[in-house]
Design a protein around this motif. Structure first.
Motif, PDB file in Angstrom:
ATOM      1  N   ILE A 159       5.489  -1.421  12.019  1.00 20.99           N
ATOM      2  CA  ILE A 159       6.853  -1.377  11.476  1.00 20.99           C
ATOM      3  C   ILE A 159       7.410   0.016  11.747  1.00 20.99           C
ATOM      4  N   CYS A 160       8.644   0.057  12.247  1.00 21.60           N
ATOM      5  CA  CYS A 160       9.224   1.358  12.562  1.00 21.60           C
ATOM      6  C   CYS A 160      10.557   1.541  11.871  1.00 21.60           C
ATOM      7  N   GLY A 161      11.093   2.750  11.999  1.00 19.40           N
ATOM      8  CA  GLY A 161      12.346   3.074  11.337  1.00 19.40           C
ATOM      9  C   GLY A 161      13.486   2.181  11.773  1.00 19.40           C
ATOM     10  N   THR A 162      13.446   1.695  13.020  1.00 15.32           N
ATOM     11  CA  THR A 162      14.515   0.811  13.495  1.00 15.32           C
ATOM     12  C   THR A 162      14.494  -0.507  12.723  1.00 15.32           C
ATOM     13  N   ASP A 163      13.289  -1.038  12.446  1.00 13.60           N
ATOM     14  CA  ASP A 163      13.204  -2.275  11.649  1.00 13.60           C
ATOM     15  C   ASP A 163      13.842  -2.055  10.280  1.00 13.60           C
TER      16      ASP A 163
ATOM     17  N   GLY B 206      10.615  -6.944  14.631  1.00 12.38           N
ATOM     18  CA  GLY B 206       9.342  -6.517  15.201  1.00 12.38           C
ATOM     19  C   GLY B 206       9.416  -6.261  16.694  1.00 12.38           C
ATOM     20  N   HIS B 207       9.123  -5.023  17.110  1.00 14.65           N
ATOM     21  CA  HIS B 207       9.154  -4.711  18.547  1.00 14.65           C
ATOM     22  C   HIS B 207       7.984  -3.816  18.960  1.00 14.65           C
ATOM     23  N   GLU B 208       7.090  -3.522  18.024  1.00  8.16           N
ATOM     24  CA  GLU B 208       5.891  -2.740  18.367  1.00  8.16           C
ATOM     25  C   GLU B 208       4.712  -3.676  18.167  1.00  8.16           C
ATOM     26  N   TYR B 209       4.018  -4.027  19.244  1.00  8.38           N
ATOM     27  CA  TYR B 209       3.001  -5.062  19.094  1.00  8.38           C
ATOM     28  C   TYR B 209       1.888  -4.930  20.125  1.00  8.38           C
TER      29      TYR B 209
ATOM     30  N   THR C 231       1.796   1.782  21.424  1.00  7.05           N
ATOM     31  CA  THR C 231       2.267   2.050  22.786  1.00  7.05           C
ATOM     32  C   THR C 231       3.781   2.205  22.855  1.00  7.05           C
ATOM     33  N   GLU C 232       4.520   1.302  22.204  1.00  2.00           N
ATOM     34  CA  GLU C 232       5.984   1.362  22.316  1.00  2.00           C
ATOM     35  C   GLU C 232       6.551   2.655  21.720  1.00  2.00           C
ATOM     36  N   PRO C 233       6.189   3.008  20.483  1.00  2.00           N
ATOM     37  CA  PRO C 233       6.727   4.287  19.980  1.00  2.00           C
ATOM     38  C   PRO C 233       6.156   5.508  20.713  1.00  2.00           C
TER      39      PRO C 233
HETATM   40 ZN   LIG Z   1      10.356   1.148  17.000  1.00  2.00          ZN
END
Ligand SMILES: [Zn+2]
Ligand SMILES: [Zn+2]
Length: 323
Positions: A36-40, A56-59, A140-142
């Motif tokens: 979970i990131c700040g964008t969520d 959800g975009h970090e997986y 990986t994404e962040p």
């Molecule tokens: Zn993010």
């Protein structure tokens, strides 16, 4: 299937969300772990109007099916989040993460990863090296977004770097800068979070006021990862003439920027968003960056709403969701 749905800011775990069907060029993925990131969190606070989708975009996930691309089936993957049409003027110029028609996993017109299964364009996927664990790969994404700071920094920027924001992204940027031979000062408002960075050998400083932020001066590069637009004029004041400000915050707030200071001091302001996955995966595989100390909590998908609440607490760093 289960999916954490955000309907114009209202969050709920849907238990009967329809399982998506991959079209040619897409892969159906089964979630192994999501971050979970700040964008969520910003999406649930109205960062983009009228957003209704699965978050959800970090997986990290397993490929279940991929019509026309069967060699991917069974692979453990991470994926870039921007879809590209491949033929608009921006795509033709190589600006694929800025495709005019783009959709963004879990952010814009494409259901995200906080679900039992979800879709990704096959072109966005990267196999995860065997020596990278799920708890590393989920970053990986962040981490790629953190590497974007180096990609976007002008070559003549200089080496005196100050980084504002001791949250998830600031922590990763500090680690990337340190891993790549720089010696950034990480400035934040949370002693416990700064201690996490200090344990990784990063110089840190606790501040509690704008005056303290402004006391940092004559830096070549300032990076804003505060997650808030409020301190931006104080951060500008930390730069030497012709210094570089790199903005990593996507905020629902608007702010007033002191443009006269930008002109008089000939400052350079650079926006920086998504970054290079290959570099992030290579750094994880080589052990150059270890993000695991940032993990604050782990929740099953059934408790994804609780996971979001915990992620929103000031003391939290990365909250993981594991089906
Ligand atoms: Zn993010
Ligand atoms: Zn395009």
């Amino acid at each position: 299937m289960r999916a954490l749905y955000c309907e114009e800011g209202d969050l709920s775990l849907r238990l009967d969300y329809p399982q998506p069907q991959p079209r040619p060029g897409e892969a159906l993925l089964r979630l192994r772990m999501a971050g979970i990131c700040g964008t969520d969190l910003a999406l649930t606070r109205g960062y983009k109007d009228g957003v209704s989708l699965v978050l959800g975009h970090e997986y990290v996930a397993d490929v279940i099916s991929a019509p026309g691309h069967e060699s991917w089936v069974g692979q453990r993957v991470v994926g870039e989040i921007n879809t590209a049409c491949g033929h608009c003027a921006r795509c033709s110029r190589g600006l694929v993460t800025h495709c005019a028609e783009r959709r963004v996993l879990g952010i814009l017109d494409w259901d995200g990863a906080l679900a039992d299964t979800f879709l990704s364009p096959v072109a966005n996927l990267y196999p995860v090296p065997a020596n990278v664990s799920d708890e590393q790969a989920v970053f990986t994404e962040p981490l790629a977004a953190a590497y974007a700071v180096l990609r976007d920094m002008p070559s003549d920027a200089g080496e005196r770097m100050v980084l504002f924001g001791d949250g998830r992204l600031g922590q990763l940027i500090a680690r990337v800068l340190a891993a790549e031979g720089f010696d950034p000062l990480l400035v934040g408002r949370h002693a416990a979070k700064l201690a996490v960075a200090a344990a990784a050998g990063i110089r840190t400083q606790l501040v509690s006021s704008a005056a303290e932020i402004r006391s940092h001066a004559e830096y070549d590069v300032a990076i804003d990862a505060t997650g808030s637009a409020q301190a931006i004029n104080d951060i500008l004041a930390c730069l030497r003439p012709r210094g570089v400000l790199i903005l990593k915050t996507t905020s629902a707030q608007t702010t007033r920027l002191d443009l006269a200071a930008v002109v008089v001091n000939e400052l350079r302001i650079i926006g920086s968003r998504c970054g290079p996955f290959p570099q992030a995966l290579a750094a994880l595989a080589a052990g150059k960056v270890d993000p695991r100390p940032l993990i604050s909590a782990r929740y099953p998908l059934a408790q994804a709403e609780q996971a979001m609440r915990v992620a929103a607490q000031a003391e939290s760093l990365k909250v993981l969701v594991i089906p």
